[in-house]
Motif scaffolding. Structure first.
Motif: not given
Ligand SMILES: [Zn+2]
Length: 697
Positions: A382-386, A435-437
């Motif tokens: 959810a953190y990544v999606a937001r 690798k990113i994110g």
């Protein structure tokens, strides 16, 4: 695995599982906010050429005193709190029981709810740990140790693999999976030194007054914990002495923190028969069967002398001493998840004595960090999606490429390297994976049972899942795509054996990375971080690994000698007193990090130069703030390292890990760079112009 930062103690506290995990803190800092680079924070009354750290950071430091629930405070910490507040929002939503929750939401929500329910955790007291304590109490023959240790290893949070530079934080010894040093495609079992509950072996062995005082406080703390668990006072006092004696013997047998940096010292491969011969008193077949470890083609014995020492210790210490040691260790590891009395006593020593922090963090924040540790790739989705839009990933990859080109050019222009070594260095760089994110494929936690009323049980089951996941890799092909940090983490790492650099989404936020900022700001901040991680592959130890991640000497003898001479300059420069903490920074310990800082900013600057060129500008062009691009770059670099530690935390950091303190990460780096002198008009003889400037990359 080499990290960007460990000393920034929010990270230290949060992730060095076991030792400091969850011993953080109660509220005092205002609501987390994102920091942005702001040239108004410069103190123009000061001279940048005298002390660039003060020039860039003194206003920031005045405006940002260390909160009472923190061992230190810097831009890393404030971003980490912002990230964890974002995670908390998600967890709170997921925690409110609703029929619409996905299975991932249900899992993380119930985990969070179980942790947050302080009154039921308090009511339960020691009960959740009783099954483990009962097993330990039944130990009456040392031949039972293998099964018992396997039982404990299955239920205690395994150490974060990123933090094993000094020692693996575990019980008795450590077990984990890592690539074969000689054939990185294959993953093997590693047996490592461990079992000490102070931050490093030096805490047991140094004989200065402060060290003696801390050991005495530790002994009292151990006795207190045992007493809280129901031991009569006299027994607890005697047992505490046994615990300290056993841990001191482990420390004596353990490899020194500087020797441990050299991978060849850890590359000792044995068959199981040979491992058994090394420690005849500990039946490895029984242990490995009890922990359900698949067979490993070979076992890497990271510290053979440690296991020789362990063998002697098993023979010499009577079984009741081992019961005391295991009982304390179980209490210590579980304390953050138990009732108030255990939580408070654990914090009193690990939070107050060792890192000087007055108060505990608020429970909701501790629970959010805990969920991130145990179910990180579920919580992180959810953190990544937001907060991590795809365009940020694209921009990051462009910056990484520009900085890699700068290193390629740097290698090509090096006057001290032969064509042969240069060719292999280029090959290594082009084989690196960036690798990113966040991972392409999220970890599946569906087999982890989470109960809404059993916090310690949830931690134990998540730990069992994690250790099983790691042990299942024995004898398997190495997975280069795997992540060893969770998405909201404010940190980054390079892994020489998988030849990867890794930047979690958590550090790709202001003030490190901000899409709206000019290039000079981004290259000075996240650019220098990218450069730092790339250079780790070419630091004094990283250079010993080849393009495939194998420990293989690909340097000509003359090039290696030239390298070592350059490295020595860095080592000398960073060996310096830290007066407020009463310790000396050891340049031999921090050499890899210091080399990465110095080389990293250099290639980040190369990346900025090429980016400006494509826009028809150069480093001396003026920004709309009236600074030059080059000045902006250095100020942005310094801004991310603004911060300070409490003296106790600084002492512990210097003694237990290899990163220099923030002010040296700023001042020593810029004082080595003629570009800095040019940017601010500094002259020879001024403190920020080192007469003997060091340069590896
Ligand atoms: Zn590093």
């Amino acid at each position: 695995m080499r990290l960007l930062a460990v000393f920034l103690t929010l990270t230290l506290l949060t992730f060095s599982a076991g030792m400091f995990a969850q011993t953080t803190l109660s509220s005092s800092s205002s609501a987390p906010r994102l920091e942005h680079f702001d040239p108004a924070m410069i103190d123009r009354d000061l001279n940048p050429c005298s002390d660039f750290f003060q020039y860039s950071c003194s206003k920031w430091l005045k405006a940002n005193p260390i909160p009472s629930d923190q061992p230190g405070w810097g831009t890393f910490n404030s971003l980490a709190l912002w990230n964890i507040a974002a995670v908390r929002e998600t967890l709170e939503q997921a925690a409110s029981a609703s029929a619409k929750r996905t299975s991932v939401e249900q899992k993380v929500g119930d985990y969070y709810a179980a942790c947050l329910e302080e009154s039921s955790v308090n009511r339960a007291g020691l009960a959740p740990l009783e099954p483990m304590l009962d097993r330990i109490a039944k130990l009456n023959d040392k031949a039972q140790l293998p099964e018992l240790i396997a039982y404990v290893h299955q239920r205690i949070r395994p150490a974060n693999l990123n933090f094993i530079d000094a020692q693996y934080q575990g019980v008795f010894f450590g077990i984990y999976a890592a690539p074969d040093f000689d054939d990185a495609k294959m993953t093997l079992a590693v047996l490592d030194q461990s079992g000490m509950n102070l931050p490093s072996r030096e805490f047991y062995l140094n004989d200065d007054d402060k060290s003696k005082q801390i050991r005495e406080q530790y002994r009292k703390h151990v006795a207190k914990m045992l007493e809280l668990s129901g031991e009569p006072s006299a027994q607890a006092t005697t047992d505490a002495q046994s615990v300290l004696r056993i841990e001191t013997a482990l420390a004596n047998a353990a490899m020194d923190i500087v020797l441990r940096r050299d991978p060849k010292n850890q590359n000792n491969k044995m068959t199981l028969t040979e491992v058994q011969a090394l420690t005849p008193s500990f039946n490895w077949k029984n242990y490995l069967a009890a922990i359900h470890a698949p067979e490993s083609p070979k076992y890497i014995i990271a510290a053979p002398d440690f296991f020789r020492g362990l063998e002697k210790l098993i023979a010499s210490e009577p079984v009741d001493h081992w019961r005391a040691y295991l009982r304390y260790t179980a209490l210590h590891d579980a304390a953050p998840f138990l009732s108030q009395a255990f939580l408070e006593e654990n914090f009193n020593f690990y939070g107050r004595t060792l890192i000087g922090t007055p108060t505990m963090q608020p429970r909701a924040r501790r629970c959010s960090f805990s969920a991130d540790i145990d179910l990180g790739e579920a919580v992180g989705q959810a953190y990544v999606a937001r907060y991590f839009p795809p365009q940020n990933k694209t921009r990051m990859l462009e910056m990484v490429k520009a900085i890699e080109v700068a290193l390629d050019e740097d290698i090509e222009s090096a006057t001290w390297m032969s064509a042969q070594t240069k060719k292999l260095a280029h090959e290594k760089l082009s084989a690196q994976i960036d690798k990113i994110g966040y991972p392409d494929k999220w970890r599946d936690y569906s087999s982890v049972e989470v109960k809404r009323d059993d916090y310690l049980g949830n931690v134990q089951r998540a730990s069992a899942f994690e250790i099983n996941r790691r042990l299942a890799k024995f004898g398997q092909a190495t997975d280069r795509q795997e992540w060893n940090m969770t998405p909201p983490t404010v940190n980054a790492y390079e892994d020489a054996q998988s030849n990867t650099i890794n930047f979690p989404a958590g550090i790709l936020q202001p003030p490190f990375f901000e899409a709206a900022q000019i290039d000079a700001v981004n290259f000075g901040a996240i650019g220098a971080v990218i450069g730092h991680e790339i250079i780790h592959g070419y630091d004094d130890q990283g250079r010993k690994f080849d393009a495939q991640g194998n420990l293989r000497d690909w340097w000509t003898a003359e090039d290696a000698t030239n390298y070592d001479k350059r490295d020595e300059c860095i080592t000398d420069e960073y060996t310096q007193d830290v007066p407020e903490a009463g310790v000396k920074q050891n340049g031999k310990l921090s050499a890899g990090e210091d080399t990465a800082d110095n080389g990293g900013i250099h290639i980040a600057l190369g990346g900025l130069k090429s980016s400006l060129k494509s826009q028809g500008k150069d480093l001396d062009s003026l920004t709309k703030e009236g600074l030059t691009e080059l000045q902006t770059f250095f100020l942005s670099y310094a801004h991310v390292w603004c911060g300070q530690l409490r003296p106790e935390a600084a002492r512990t950091a210097v003694m237990s890990q290899g990163h220099s303190l923030g002010r040296y990460r700023i001042n020593n780096v810029v004082a080595n760079m003629p570009e800095f002198a040019h940017a601010f008009g500094c002259k020879a003889g001024q403190p920020m112009v080192h007469a003997n400037a060091c340069r590896v990359w």
